[in-house]
Design a protein around this motif. Structure first.
Motif, PDB file in Angstrom:
ATOM      1  N   ASP A 200      29.164  37.632  76.642  1.00 11.93           N
ATOM      2  CA  ASP A 200      29.940  38.866  76.668  1.00 11.93           C
ATOM      3  C   ASP A 200      31.419  38.666  76.335  1.00 11.93           C
ATOM      4  OD1 ASP A 200      27.843  40.645  77.237  1.00 11.93           O
ATOM      5  OD2 ASP A 200      27.920  40.150  79.365  1.00 11.93           O
ATOM      6  N   VAL A 201      31.739  37.613  75.591  1.00 10.06           N
ATOM      7  CA  VAL A 201      33.140  37.416  75.216  1.00 10.06           C
ATOM      8  C   VAL A 201      33.577  38.459  74.190  1.00 10.06           C
ATOM      9  CG1 VAL A 201      33.122  34.936  75.701  1.00 10.06           C
ATOM     10  CG2 VAL A 201      32.570  35.767  73.380  1.00 10.06           C
ATOM     11  N   ASP A 202      34.882  38.626  74.075  1.00 10.88           N
ATOM     12  CA  ASP A 202      35.435  39.581  73.116  1.00 10.88           C
ATOM     13  C   ASP A 202      35.803  38.940  71.785  1.00 10.88           C
ATOM     14  OD1 ASP A 202      35.601  41.969  74.908  1.00 10.88           O
ATOM     15  OD2 ASP A 202      36.895  40.625  76.051  1.00 10.88           O
ATOM     16  N   VAL A 203      36.195  37.657  71.830  1.00  8.74           N
ATOM     17  CA  VAL A 203      36.649  36.955  70.630  1.00  8.74           C
ATOM     18  C   VAL A 203      36.092  35.543  70.628  1.00  8.74           C
ATOM     19  CG1 VAL A 203      38.649  36.119  69.321  1.00  8.74           C
ATOM     20  CG2 VAL A 203      38.816  38.268  70.585  1.00  8.74           C
ATOM     21  N   VAL A 204      35.657  35.093  69.458  1.00  5.47           N
ATOM     22  CA  VAL A 204      35.315  33.689  69.252  1.00  5.47           C
ATOM     23  C   VAL A 204      36.315  33.104  68.260  1.00  5.47           C
ATOM     24  CG1 VAL A 204      33.591  32.025  68.459  1.00  5.47           C
ATOM     25  CG2 VAL A 204      32.863  34.104  69.677  1.00  5.47           C
ATOM     26  N   VAL A 205      36.981  32.023  68.654  1.00  7.84           N
ATOM     27  CA  VAL A 205      37.846  31.280  67.738  1.00  7.84           C
ATOM     28  C   VAL A 205      37.056  30.051  67.315  1.00  7.84           C
ATOM     29  CG1 VAL A 205      40.047  30.088  67.446  1.00  7.84           C
ATOM     30  CG2 VAL A 205      39.914  32.113  68.918  1.00  7.84           C
ATOM     31  N   ASP A 206      36.660  30.021  66.052  1.00  6.11           N
ATOM     32  CA  ASP A 206      35.673  29.053  65.568  1.00  6.11           C
ATOM     33  C   ASP A 206      36.311  28.003  64.665  1.00  6.11           C
ATOM     34  OD1 ASP A 206      33.528  27.684  64.519  1.00  6.11           O
ATOM     35  OD2 ASP A 206      32.475  29.450  63.773  1.00  6.11           O
ATOM     36  N   TYR A 207      36.329  26.755  65.167  1.00  8.36           N
ATOM     37  CA  TYR A 207      36.844  25.637  64.381  1.00  8.36           C
ATOM     38  C   TYR A 207      35.730  24.810  63.732  1.00  8.36           C
ATOM     39  CZ  TYR A 207      41.369  26.464  66.560  1.00  8.36           C
ATOM     40  OH  TYR A 207      42.547  27.032  66.963  1.00  8.36           O
ATOM     41  N   LEU A 208      34.467  25.193  63.914  1.00  5.65           N
ATOM     42  CA  LEU A 208      33.355  24.348  63.485  1.00  5.65           C
ATOM     43  C   LEU A 208      32.694  24.831  62.206  1.00  5.65           C
ATOM     44  CD1 LEU A 208      31.673  23.584  66.937  1.00  5.65           C
ATOM     45  CD2 LEU A 208      33.314  22.199  65.647  1.00  5.65           C
ATOM     46  N   TRP A 209      32.199  26.086  62.216  1.00  8.74           N
ATOM     47  CA  TRP A 209      31.401  26.637  61.125  1.00  8.74           C
ATOM     48  C   TRP A 209      30.157  25.758  60.934  1.00  8.74           C
ATOM     49  CZ3 TRP A 209      31.887  31.406  60.575  1.00  8.74           C
ATOM     50  CH2 TRP A 209      31.499  32.102  59.419  1.00  8.74           C
ATOM     51  N   GLY A 210      29.478  25.846  59.806  1.00  9.57           N
ATOM     52  CA  GLY A 210      28.287  25.031  59.590  1.00  9.57           C
ATOM     53  C   GLY A 210      27.165  25.352  60.570  1.00  9.57           C
ATOM     54  N   ARG A 211      26.282  24.386  60.764  1.00  7.58           N
ATOM     55  CA  ARG A 211      25.102  24.570  61.606  1.00  7.58           C
ATOM     56  C   ARG A 211      25.432  24.954  63.054  1.00  7.58           C
ATOM     57  NH1 ARG A 211      20.232  26.568  61.930  1.00  7.58           N
ATOM     58  NH2 ARG A 211      18.818  25.396  63.315  1.00  7.58           N
ATOM     59  N   PRO A 212      26.458  24.361  63.689  1.00  7.73           N
ATOM     60  CA  PRO A 212      26.770  24.779  65.063  1.00  7.73           C
ATOM     61  C   PRO A 212      27.092  26.269  65.175  1.00  7.73           C
ATOM     62  CG  PRO A 212      27.850  22.711  64.566  1.00  7.73           C
ATOM     63  CD  PRO A 212      27.289  23.214  63.267  1.00  7.73           C
ATOM     64  N   THR A 213      27.774  26.822  64.176  1.00  9.66           N
ATOM     65  CA  THR A 213      28.091  28.247  64.214  1.00  9.66           C
ATOM     66  C   THR A 213      26.839  29.087  64.021  1.00  9.66           C
ATOM     67  OG1 THR A 213      30.391  27.998  63.525  1.00  9.66           O
ATOM     68  CG2 THR A 213      29.323  30.083  62.991  1.00  9.66           C
ATOM     69  N   GLU A 214      25.943  28.665  63.133  1.00  9.85           N
ATOM     70  CA  GLU A 214      24.688  29.400  62.964  1.00  9.85           C
ATOM     71  C   GLU A 214      23.961  29.531  64.296  1.00  9.85           C
ATOM     72  OE1 GLU A 214      23.762  27.775  58.407  1.00  9.85           O
ATOM     73  OE2 GLU A 214      22.401  27.331  60.063  1.00  9.85           O
ATOM     74  N   GLN A 215      23.886  28.437  65.032  1.00 14.58           N
ATOM     75  CA  GLN A 215      23.184  28.442  66.311  1.00 14.58           C
ATOM     76  C   GLN A 215      23.953  29.239  67.360  1.00 14.58           C
ATOM     77  OE1 GLN A 215      22.989  24.136  66.699  1.00 14.58           O
ATOM     78  NE2 GLN A 215      20.862  24.109  65.990  1.00 14.58           N
ATOM     79  N   ALA A 216      25.270  29.052  67.387  1.00 15.23           N
ATOM     80  CA  ALA A 216      26.082  29.717  68.411  1.00 15.23           C
ATOM     81  C   ALA A 216      26.138  31.219  68.197  1.00 15.23           C
ATOM     82  CB  ALA A 216      27.494  29.133  68.407  1.00 15.23           C
ATOM     83  N   MET A 217      26.250  31.655  66.955  1.00 16.45           N
ATOM     84  CA  MET A 217      26.358  33.082  66.683  1.00 16.45           C
ATOM     85  C   MET A 217      25.127  33.833  67.152  1.00 16.45           C
ATOM     86  SD  MET A 217      27.389  34.922  63.063  1.00 16.45           S
ATOM     87  CE  MET A 217      28.958  34.066  62.952  1.00 16.45           C
ATOM     88  N   LYS A 218      23.971  33.307  66.839  1.00 15.85           N
ATOM     89  CA  LYS A 218      22.732  33.956  67.276  1.00 15.85           C
ATOM     90  C   LYS A 218      22.623  33.948  68.796  1.00 15.85           C
ATOM     91  CE  LYS A 218      17.705  33.841  66.775  1.00 15.85           C
ATOM     92  NZ  LYS A 218      16.551  33.168  66.116  1.00 15.85           N
ATOM     93  N   ALA A 219      22.948  32.815  69.418  1.00 10.33           N
ATOM     94  CA  ALA A 219      22.831  32.697  70.869  1.00 10.33           C
ATOM     95  C   ALA A 219      23.752  33.674  71.583  1.00 10.33           C
ATOM     96  CB  ALA A 219      23.146  31.265  71.297  1.00 10.33           C
ATOM     97  N   VAL A 220      24.986  33.762  71.117  1.00 12.98           N
ATOM     98  CA  VAL A 220      25.950  34.642  71.780  1.00 12.98           C
ATOM     99  C   VAL A 220      25.565  36.105  71.590  1.00 12.98           C
ATOM    100  CG1 VAL A 220      28.351  35.449  71.718  1.00 12.98           C
ATOM    101  CG2 VAL A 220      27.848  33.003  71.692  1.00 12.98           C
TER     102      VAL A 220
END
Length: 317
Positions: A200-220
């Motif tokens: 339920d966060v309001d903002v994600v500050v993403d320094y990774l991108w790539g596969r970790p972001t694919e997984q994190a975006m769906k999970a969040v």
């Protein structure tokens, strides 16, 4: 004068000599460089992979620094796009891209922190208009910029800050810097744990991108209590890869805005306007900075020198 010089994108910069720059307009001044940070942005510029690179060689790397003006003033400055870089004994400064620092400011600390700190500061202040009381997930919180992002989000009034990264030991440091919760991205259940912590966060500050972001975006997104609640996903770095696969259903199933923050997405004037407040936090010690000064003459060794996560090398002429 001496400087770090890139003669080939396939080789490390080396300690060499170049001509002293000359002011071209009334707005420019030549300063004695006191410190220049070796940031990831500098590395990508020196190997020709940064998206702003025009392939022109030879070049002096360095995008910012702290210098002494002819009248004795201390300034932090961002190099002009058409001027030599900052890893040199002297540098050309456009006064419109600089700010004055207190005389007792530590040049090494400022040179180490401003560029990485600016990434989240500008993202939260200029790209998403973050308001006190909001919540922030820092994806890639174990690096220098990520650690500063945790502190900056807290300083800007975040009600909750979650730091996520791979190294459990370094996540302990993120916890000590003010994160309410830290999440390891290692393990098959990383997505589930991230969703529970940051759904339920309001903002994600993403320094990774790539596969970790694919997984994190769906999970969040799938863990959100109310998927119609806006989520701003701010892409700042690509430490884990330059691309992601973004399933279209994620854009339909949640109120997701994906945007970037970096050179070009905010005007130079907008960035410069944010510098005094950030510099004051660094100079006053409000932000924890781990800086290691290295002589400019040792630039080749510095370029490959291992550092602990969160530590930033600073070249000192």
């Amino acid at each position: 004068m001496h400087a770090a010089v890139v003669h080939s994108f396939d080789e490390l910069p080396r300690y060499d000599t170049i001509d002293v720059p000359v002011a071209r307009t009334p707005d420019e001044v030549v300063v004695d460089v006191l410190a220049a940070g070796l940031h990831p942005r500098v590395r990508s510029g020196a190997d020709g992979t940064h998206y702003t690179s025009e392939g022109t060689l030879p070049m002096v790397p360095g995008v910012d620094g702290v210098g002494r003006t002819p009248d004795g003033g201390l300034v932090y400055f961002v190099a002009s796009d058409d001027a030599p870089g900052t890893m040199a004994a002297r540098a050309l400064v456009d006064r419109r891209r600089s700010i004055t620092l207190p005389v007792d400011t530590d040049p090494v600390a400022v040179a180490a922190a401003m560029n990485p700190g600016m990434s989240s500061w500008v993202a939260l202040r200029r790209r998403v208009g973050f308001q006190p009381g909001g919540s922030v997930l820092v994806l890639g919180a174990t690096g220098n910029a990520g650690q500063l992002a945790v502190q900056i989000a807290r300083h800007l009034g975040a009600s909750r800050v979650i730091g996520a990264g791979r190294d459990a030991q370094h996540l302990e440091l993120v916890d000590a810097l003010g994160a309410d919760e830290v999440v390891s991205l290692d393990g098959d259940d990383a997505g589930d744990r991230l969703g529970r912590a940051a759904g339920d966060v309001d903002v994600v500050v993403d320094y990774l991108w790539g596969r970790p972001t694919e997984q994190a975006m769906k999970a969040v997104l799938m863990a959100r209590t109310d998927r119609s609640r806006p989520l701003a996903w701010v892409q700042v770095g690509s430490m884990a890869g330059p691309e992601i696969a973004l399933p279209s259903f994620l854009l339909r199933a949640a109120n997701l805005s994906v945007l970037g923050s970096g050179q070009g997405s905010v005007t130079t004037a907008g960035i410069v306007a944010e510098l005094p407040a950030l510099a004051a936090l660094v100079a006053s010690g409000v932000l924890t900075v781990d800086a290691l000064a290295v002589p400019l003459a040792d630039v080749e060794h510095a370029w490959t020198r291992p550092v602990r996560p969160g530590q930033r090398l600073v070249l000192v002429p």
